[in-house]
Design an enzyme around this catalytic site. Structure first.
Site, PDB file in Angstrom:
ATOM      1  N   VAL A   1       0.913  -1.142   0.000  1.00 62.63           N
ATOM      2  CA  VAL A   1       0.000   0.000   0.000  1.00 62.63           C
ATOM      3  C   VAL A   1       0.954   1.193   0.000  1.00 62.63           C
ATOM      4  CG1 VAL A   1      -1.818   1.247   1.230  1.00 62.63           C
ATOM      5  CG2 VAL A   1      -1.812  -1.269   1.223  1.00 62.63           C
ATOM      6  N   PRO A   2       1.233   1.725  -1.190  1.00 60.48           N
ATOM      7  CA  PRO A   2       2.398   2.598  -1.396  1.00 60.48           C
ATOM      8  C   PRO A   2       2.256   4.039  -0.895  1.00 60.48           C
ATOM      9  CG  PRO A   2       1.211   2.358  -3.438  1.00 60.48           C
ATOM     10  CD  PRO A   2       0.521   1.474  -2.433  1.00 60.48           C
ATOM     11  N   CYS A   3       2.261   4.199   0.413  1.00 59.52           N
ATOM     12  CA  CYS A   3       2.210   5.540   0.994  1.00 59.52           C
ATOM     13  C   CYS A   3       3.457   6.342   0.626  1.00 59.52           C
ATOM     14  CB  CYS A   3       2.013   5.464   2.512  1.00 59.52           C
ATOM     15  SG  CYS A   3       3.213   4.443   3.369  1.00 59.52           S
ATOM     16  N   HIS A   4       4.520   5.663   0.219  1.00 59.83           N
ATOM     17  CA  HIS A   4       5.735   6.373  -0.192  1.00 59.83           C
ATOM     18  C   HIS A   4       5.515   7.178  -1.481  1.00 59.83           C
ATOM     19  CE1 HIS A   4       6.031   2.445  -2.269  1.00 59.83           C
ATOM     20  NE2 HIS A   4       6.668   3.122  -3.214  1.00 59.83           N
ATOM     21  N   ARG A   5       4.426   6.912  -2.202  1.00 60.93           N
ATOM     22  CA  ARG A   5       4.133   7.629  -3.444  1.00 60.93           C
ATOM     23  C   ARG A   5       3.325   8.907  -3.204  1.00 60.93           C
ATOM     24  NH1 ARG A   5       2.342   2.143  -6.605  1.00 60.93           N
ATOM     25  NH2 ARG A   5       4.376   1.136  -6.504  1.00 60.93           N
TER      26      ARG A   5
END
Length: 164
Positions: free
Chosen positions: A132-136
């Protein structure tokens, strides 16, 4: 039924994973203890079994780190959270590798354009990092913003995914 627990060595550190079959329930770069603490209470009575790898999930994450940055898109996920957080996490998964959106864009994509702070909170509460790409998610204007495991890891992940 038993939950499966494992860790993988990655270029950004040890990635801890916990899953119910082929559904990833948690992924972090900190500890098994934190991973277990973030589980939905419905799993409180489940046995937890340490394994060398989790079928389907571990190979897809390995593929991601080996360069197939879209491999993680095939991983099913589930984590506890309110309706806005659930919407925000789904919206994060729609952000393609190599792209970023702002917290404001995330709020809009999650259905509440004025909920920018709640979008940031959903990123902070995300229990399934990388997949779940919160880094994006970045600040308006492109500054990286925050990342629980350090901006160097966020930068590495974005670079790995092809963001210039």
């Amino acid at each position: 039924m038993a939950l499966l627990l494992t860790s993988l060595s990655t270029p950004i550190g040890t990635l801890n994973l916990i899953a119910d079959g082929e559904v990833l329930l948690g992924a972090n770069l900190s500890s098994f203890r934190a991973l277990k603490a973030g589980l939905d209470p419905i799993y409180d009575s489940f046995e937890i079994k340490e394994v060398s790898k989790i079928p389907v999930i571990s190979p897809l994450i390995k593929d991601y780190f080996d360069g197939d940055v879209r491999a993680i898109d095939a991983i099913k996920v589930s984590q506890p959270g309110g309706s806005f957080s659930q919407s925000a996490w789904k919206a994060m998964r729609r952000v393609k590798a190599g792209k970023v959106i702002s917290y404001a864009d995330l709020a809009k994509s999650a259905g509440s354009p004025k909920a920018v702070r709640a979008a940031g909170s959903a990123c902070a509460k995300n229990a399934i990092v990388i997949v779940v790409p919160c880094h994006r998610i970045v600040k308006t204007g492109g500054a990286l913003g925050n990342y629980a495991y350090g901006l160097n890891k966020k930068e590495w992940l974005l670079g790995h995914e092809g963001l210039a």
